[in-house]
Design a protein around this motif. Sequence first.
Motif, short mmCIF file in Angstrom:
data_model
loop_
_atom_site.label_atom_id
_atom_site.label_comp_id
_atom_site.label_asym_id
_atom_site.label_seq_id
_atom_site.Cartn_x
_atom_site.Cartn_y
_atom_site.Cartn_z
N PRO A 9 0.59 -1.21 0.03
CA PRO A 9 0.07 -0.11 0.07
C PRO A 9 1.02 0.97 -0.21
CG PRO A 9 0.33 -0.87 2.07
CD PRO A 9 1.15 -2.09 1.27
N PRO A 10 0.32 2.54 -0.89
CA PRO A 10 1.27 3.72 -0.27
C PRO A 10 1.55 3.98 0.60
CG PRO A 10 -1.12 3.76 -0.79
CD PRO A 10 -0.99 2.56 -1.24
N SER A 11 2.20 4.41 0.98
CA SER A 11 2.62 5.03 2.74
C SER A 11 2.33 6.35 2.58
CB SER A 11 4.23 5.04 2.33
OG SER A 11 5.35 6.21 1.89
N GLN A 19 -1.07 6.77 8.40
CA GLN A 19 -1.28 6.03 10.03
C GLN A 19 -1.14 4.97 9.65
OE1 GLN A 19 -1.33 8.41 12.23
NE2 GLN A 19 -0.87 9.95 10.26
N ASP A 20 -0.01 4.08 11.21
CA ASP A 20 0.42 3.01 11.32
C ASP A 20 0.97 2.23 10.46
OD1 ASP A 20 0.24 0.61 13.34
OD2 ASP A 20 -2.09 0.03 12.68
N TYR A 21 1.33 2.50 9.24
CA TYR A 21 1.75 2.59 8.29
C TYR A 21 2.60 0.43 8.42
CZ TYR A 21 3.64 1.28 3.23
OH TYR A 21 3.64 0.97 2.11
N ARG A 22 3.23 -0.11 9.29
CA ARG A 22 3.72 -1.07 9.10
C ARG A 22 2.18 -1.74 9.48
NH1 ARG A 22 8.09 -3.95 12.30
NH2 ARG A 22 7.89 -5.68 13.37
N SER A 23 1.42 -1.53 10.69
CA SER A 23 0.06 -2.81 10.12
C SER A 23 -0.11 -2.64 8.99
CB SER A 23 -0.60 -1.91 11.31
OG SER A 23 -0.42 -2.07 12.61
N GLN A 24 0.40 -1.89 7.87
CA GLN A 24 -1.08 -1.24 6.28
C GLN A 24 0.06 -2.91 5.51
OE1 GLN A 24 -2.32 1.70 4.27
NE2 GLN A 24 -3.28 2.56 6.38
N LEU A 41 5.15 -6.55 -4.87
CA LEU A 41 6.18 -5.37 -5.70
C LEU A 41 5.99 -4.26 -5.14
CD1 LEU A 41 7.12 -4.08 -7.90
CD2 LEU A 41 5.23 -3.44 -8.73
N ILE A 42 7.28 -4.18 -4.54
CA ILE A 42 7.87 -2.95 -3.42
C ILE A 42 7.97 -1.90 -4.55
CG2 ILE A 42 8.98 -2.42 -1.38
CD1 ILE A 42 9.22 -5.10 -0.43
N PRO A 43 7.38 -0.65 -4.67
CA PRO A 43 8.12 0.20 -5.43
C PRO A 43 8.89 1.35 -5.04
CG PRO A 43 5.49 0.24 -5.70
CD PRO A 43 6.25 -0.22 -4.21
N HIS A 44 9.78 1.85 -6.05
CA HIS A 44 10.40 3.02 -5.61
C HIS A 44 10.64 4.68 -5.84
CE1 HIS A 44 14.50 4.44 -5.09
NE2 HIS A 44 14.45 4.78 -5.94
N ASN A 45 9.85 5.46 -5.32
CA ASN A 45 9.61 7.00 -5.36
C ASN A 45 10.24 7.20 -4.27
OD1 ASN A 45 8.01 6.37 -7.32
ND2 ASN A 45 7.18 5.26 -5.62
N LEU A 46 10.67 8.73 -4.27
CA LEU A 46 11.18 9.26 -3.60
C LEU A 46 10.09 10.23 -2.53
CD1 LEU A 46 13.35 11.86 -5.70
CD2 LEU A 46 14.12 9.64 -4.50
N HIS A 47 8.84 9.92 -2.62
CA HIS A 47 7.97 10.17 -2.30
C HIS A 47 7.55 9.46 -1.09
CE1 HIS A 47 5.80 8.93 -5.09
NE2 HIS A 47 4.94 9.18 -4.82
N GLU A 48 7.85 8.07 -0.83
CA GLU A 48 7.02 6.86 -0.66
C GLU A 48 8.98 6.46 0.27
OE1 GLU A 48 4.56 5.69 -0.54
OE2 GLU A 48 3.49 5.87 -2.44
N VAL A 49 7.87 5.64 1.35
CA VAL A 49 9.17 5.24 1.72
C VAL A 49 10.12 4.20 1.14
CG1 VAL A 49 8.85 2.93 4.88
CG2 VAL A 49 7.63 4.71 4.21
N ASP A 50 11.42 3.76 2.12
CA ASP A 50 12.64 3.20 0.94
C ASP A 50 12.02 2.18 1.38
OD1 ASP A 50 15.29 3.82 0.12
OD2 ASP A 50 15.21 1.80 0.97
N PRO A 51 12.11 1.49 0.19
CA PRO A 51 11.83 -0.01 -0.47
C PRO A 51 12.71 -1.44 0.95
CG PRO A 51 12.48 0.57 -2.53
CD PRO A 51 12.38 1.58 -1.49
N PRO A 53 13.49 -1.14 3.62
CA PRO A 53 12.62 -1.94 5.57
C PRO A 53 12.18 -2.56 5.06
CG PRO A 53 13.62 0.63 5.73
CD PRO A 53 14.05 0.04 3.29
N LEU A 54 10.93 -2.61 4.48
CA LEU A 54 9.55 -2.77 3.87
C LEU A 54 9.55 -4.58 3.59
CD1 LEU A 54 7.53 0.16 2.25
CD2 LEU A 54 7.36 -0.58 4.53
N ALA A 55 10.90 -4.64 2.42
CA ALA A 55 11.28 -5.77 2.32
C ALA A 55 11.72 -6.85 3.03
CB ALA A 55 12.29 -5.77 0.68
N SER A 56 13.00 -6.60 4.23
CA SER A 56 12.54 -6.75 5.52
C SER A 56 11.50 -7.19 6.34
CB SER A 56 13.53 -6.15 6.03
OG SER A 56 14.35 -6.89 7.53
N LEU A 57 10.33 -5.82 6.00
CA LEU A 57 9.12 -6.53 7.15
C LEU A 57 8.53 -7.33 6.42
CD1 LEU A 57 7.26 -6.03 8.78
CD2 LEU A 57 6.48 -3.48 7.55
N VAL A 58 8.77 -7.11 4.93
CA VAL A 58 7.85 -8.65 4.47
C VAL A 58 8.84 -10.25 4.81
CG1 VAL A 58 6.96 -9.63 2.12
CG2 VAL A 58 7.11 -7.08 3.15
#
Length: 348
Positions: A9-11, A19-24, A41-51, A53-58
């Motif tokens: 989901p978008p951050s 809000q509560d992005y980790r849970s999402q 898929l974990i997108p890469h955009n400057l206006h989003e959370v860096d991909p 750390p999200l990969a590690s969470l997944v």
Amino acid sequence: MVHVYSVTPPSAGPGEPTQDYRSQVTAAARHSEQAGRRGILIPHNLHEVDPWPLASLVGAVTESLVPLIALQPASMPPHTAAAMAASYATLYGRPLYFNLVAGARDDELRMTGDLLGHDERYARMRVYGRVLRALLRGETVDLESDWYTYRRFRLAPCPDVLAQCRVFVAGSSEAGRAVAGEIADVVVTHPAPYEDWLREFRTPLLDSGYGGELGIRVGIIARSERAAAWAAARERFPETWQGRQETLLKTVSQNSWSRQLAVRAVGEDEAPADGADADPYWLGAFRSGQASAPFLVGSHEDVADRLGAYLGAGVRHVLLNGSTPDDSDGIAEVLRTVRAQVGAPGPH
């Protein structure tokens, strides 16, 4: 085998963090795994959370889901990306997939000083992909190029699971297809309508000698009744003045797929309100400024028929654009139907 990928989901919402992005992200990853998706898929955009750390969470909250991580060559050198994949494999015992992208947003390219022309960015990607693949295979890299220099560099540690990493390349332009044909395991496009996709993308790619696999990125909004699907699509992606202006600006973008979709979106005829006799292929979501890919909209049968056409032409990877929980049952029914139609077994 058809492999399906969801998307994180978008951050951030309009102007503020979600809000509560980790849970999402946790919920999205677990739902994707339960639904039998191959990856996310974990997108890469400057206006989003860096991909990364999200990969590690997944990896931490799922057992087998594979992050398909968007990677721009301007964001990090290939040896760093390979080292991150090695760390991930060490921690979670599974591979990463890489979605190499040249950069879609002209404003972000300017902000980071990545002022290379379109074809130059793909020339850099060619070298990047070669280095990345060599390191993941455990090879020693000795290279001097316009973009990267290595002196007998070898990745360490290099877990065996890295041999399962795959490289996806988004390639719609002539330069993109040429590079993708050399370095990609999977070539992905935001597809044109089926007949145009065959003529403009699949045929020239295969004629060039490409022997890898094909992927498409689409959204799906399907319901048991066609009218209900179109009502949901229009409610979620309303036409706005800002969206129309953004679409017009994209018609002159350097990015080939964004420009091609924008031109089609501007000229697309609006479907009837109830979707009667409407083509399932719809660029209204793109035209709204809230989506980067075409959508397939309609009854389960409508969408399955159209998706099945792409799969019948060799597509084996479907990257789903952003969906909501309301879409889950419809997507599942479409995938069940289309797998039966094309004889593609398996849960992924």
